[in-house]
Each structure stands twice: as C-alpha cells, then as structure tokens.
Design a protein around this motif. Sequence first.
Motif, PDB file in Angstrom:
ATOM      1  N   ASP A  58       8.721  -0.946   1.155  1.00  0.00           N
ATOM      2  CA  ASP A  58       8.001  -0.721   2.135  1.00  0.00           C
ATOM      3  C   ASP A  58       7.541  -1.694   2.632  1.00  0.00           C
ATOM      4  OD1 ASP A  58       6.589  -1.569   0.183  1.00  0.00           O
ATOM      5  OD2 ASP A  58       6.010   0.508  -0.527  1.00  0.00           O
TER       6      ASP A  58
ATOM      7  N   TRP B 110       3.350  -1.577   3.388  1.00  0.00           N
ATOM      8  CA  TRP B 110       2.568  -0.133   4.851  1.00  0.00           C
ATOM      9  C   TRP B 110       3.452   0.758   3.450  1.00  0.00           C
ATOM     10  CZ3 TRP B 110      -1.587  -1.087   8.503  1.00  0.00           C
ATOM     11  CH2 TRP B 110      -1.071  -2.167   8.504  1.00  0.00           C
ATOM     12  N   ILE B 111       2.194   2.226   3.523  1.00  0.00           N
ATOM     13  CA  ILE B 111       3.232   3.491   3.452  1.00  0.00           C
ATOM     14  C   ILE B 111       3.004   4.205   4.416  1.00  0.00           C
ATOM     15  CG2 ILE B 111       3.408   4.168   1.172  1.00  0.00           C
ATOM     16  CD1 ILE B 111       1.615   3.432  -0.283  1.00  0.00           C
TER      17      ILE B 111
ATOM     18  N   HIS C 110       1.097   7.920   4.693  1.00  0.00           N
ATOM     19  CA  HIS C 110       0.471   9.330   4.611  1.00  0.00           C
ATOM     20  C   HIS C 110       0.557  10.372   4.828  1.00  0.00           C
ATOM     21  CE1 HIS C 110      -1.288   6.716   1.153  1.00  0.00           C
ATOM     22  NE2 HIS C 110      -1.215   5.572   2.158  1.00  0.00           N
TER      23      HIS C 110
ATOM     24  N   LYS D   7      11.639   7.336   7.564  1.00  0.00           N
ATOM     25  CA  LYS D   7      12.013   5.251   7.956  1.00  0.00           C
ATOM     26  C   LYS D   7      13.492   4.603   8.333  1.00  0.00           C
ATOM     27  CE  LYS D   7      10.365   2.653   5.235  1.00  0.00           C
ATOM     28  NZ  LYS D   7       8.766   2.198   3.835  1.00  0.00           N
TER      29      LYS D   7
ATOM     30  N   LEU E  26      -0.390   5.688   8.866  1.00  0.00           N
ATOM     31  CA  LEU E  26       0.123   4.168   8.577  1.00  0.00           C
ATOM     32  C   LEU E  26      -0.678   3.234   8.024  1.00  0.00           C
ATOM     33  CD1 LEU E  26       2.621   2.877   7.903  1.00  0.00           C
ATOM     34  CD2 LEU E  26       2.504   1.318   9.875  1.00  0.00           C
TER      35      LEU E  26
ATOM     36  N   LYS F 218      -0.304  -1.074   1.409  1.00  0.00           N
ATOM     37  CA  LYS F 218      -0.662  -0.380   0.176  1.00  0.00           C
ATOM     38  C   LYS F 218      -1.882  -0.711  -0.620  1.00  0.00           C
ATOM     39  CE  LYS F 218       2.731  -0.184  -3.110  1.00  0.00           C
ATOM     40  NZ  LYS F 218       4.319  -0.013  -3.721  1.00  0.00           N
TER      41      LYS F 218
END
Length: 321
Positions: free
Chosen positions: A223, A226-227, A229, A237, A317, A320
Amino acid sequence: MTWAARLLLVVLAFFLQNAASADPLVWLKRMTQANGSLDYNGTFIYQCGPVSETSRIVHGTEDGREMEWIQVLDGPPREMLRVGDEVRAFLPGEKREVVEKRAGGRGFPGRVAVVPEQLLNYYTVKAGGGERVAGLDARLLILEPKDGWRFGHRFWVDANSGLLLKAWVMDDKGLPVEQFSFTQIAIGSPQDFTALKARWREDRPQPDWKVDNMLPGEAVNGDAGWILHGGVPGFRKTAVWRRRLGDGAGSVLHMLFSDGVAAVSVFVTPVDQARTARPGTSTQGGVAMHVRLVSGNVVTAMGEVPPATVRKIAESLELKK
C-alpha cells in the motif's frame, strides 16, 4: 446422417457463430486485441470540450515491440513516439523532450484498454446498429453506467478487423465530453519505423534540448503507506510507482485505480516539493481533477470520470497509521 440432419447442423452452426459475433463482450475483447496488434496508419480528430486537434498516426510492431508514432497537425508542432509502454513527446518549439510511461490512461486508438470481465457489475453493455466510420463498416458498442460514479462510453469498431475507429465519452446527460474519430485509415500494411526513429533518436536526446524524464520509476509492492477508506465501487488499485523528481527534489507516489474501462491516477507529493496547487475540484472536457492537502502532502486525483469520483477517491485516501 441424412441430408436434413446435415442441413440442420449447418444452420445451427451458422446461428451460433453469428450469435457469438453479435455479443458486445466478444467485440470488446476483439477491439482490445486489435488495438495493440494490428498494423495501420491514418488521420484522426480528437476533441475535448471546445478544443479539437487533428493528428496523423502510424502503428505497428518491430522486433516484437509495439510501435506508434503520432504527429499533431494543429497548433505548435508536436510529435510522439511510443515503444512498448514508453512514450517520448518531442516539442520542437520549446526544444524539449518529455519521456513518460503509458500508465493505463486513455488515448486513441491503441491506448483504450478495456477489461470486459470487470464491466458487467458497473456497466450495461449493448450492441448498437451498424454505421460507417472513415469509409469502413463499423459496429457500435454501448457501455451505460449503472451508477453516477462513471461516464458512459461508445465504441465504433471495424466490422472486419475489430480495430477501434471512433470513441465517445458520455456525461450523465448523454452528451459527448470527449471524442476520437478516424477520418482516414489504412489497415493491414506493415509499417516501417526506420525513418521515424532516425528523425527522433531513441538512444540520445536532441542537441541543446531539455529532457524531462517522467518515467514512474520503481514499482511499489503493497500500500506504500497509504490506504483507501471506502473509495468508489468498482475502482480497484491496479499499480503503484514511486518516481524520483531529480535534482534533490524528492519523489512522487503514483497510484492507478481502474474499473476496467476508466482509470484514475492519484499523485502524492510532499507539500514542500509540490508545485503550487489550490485545493478543490476542476474539469476540462471529460477530465476531472481534485486536489487536497493531507498530513503535509498534496494529493491529486485525475481521470476521465465525473468530478464526484476523483473527489471521493482523493478524499478517501489516508496515511496508514
């Protein structure tokens, strides 16, 4: 076997063959394959909002590599040479060469990438009537979105080769916001790229020219810190790269999201390394862009989708924890 049974089998085979050939998903697969594999040259018009331009294109393969040359015929002189996924844009008026990687974005015609298997949850796929484009018989394929997160699409493909001849991106009112169309095309003759490669050397830049290297750099697994949600239904992705900006300017993270037709690119750059960017949403033709600031970074999402889609992806975005 009696002659009646033989006749029945022939009629049944004919029916099944024509039924399969009428399936729009079959034609979408043919289109995707033809766009990258066929030899062709011609002239096409691109229109985005009120702006349009005419270009000449030569497409083929050499030593197993896909090759494409485009010369823009309107406005300042511009030419592009693509070898595989690497694109070199030559701007003689500025004495500048831009090197970048084709990363899932659209273009015409070879860059239109469709993954038919991913479509049916988010698009209704239909076959339209036959039409003529650039003097060739074409089949119309219609992709109608099932929600407001994506645009509709219309593809006109050559009835013989499957090559894409014309494409529209449609807004929620059913109006085209971006259009591509061949006005003249010759399909099937092998193309010779010798003169084009000699004109724009692949192995070294032009004398006294500035070279902007926009290649994405190394692929990133995972990742990248960055995740997303929530995000937008259907947009997954598909790739992540990190590109160094050079001259000690740090790097930019590039994430690509796609629903099988449309693609959204997201760029993450530290605030002190980013160009001045005003947060908010903007559009140009069928391309929407949303910029936001988060945790000392500038997050920019852009793609050929409704403004709400890039805004939702950018706002979803997060770093994390």
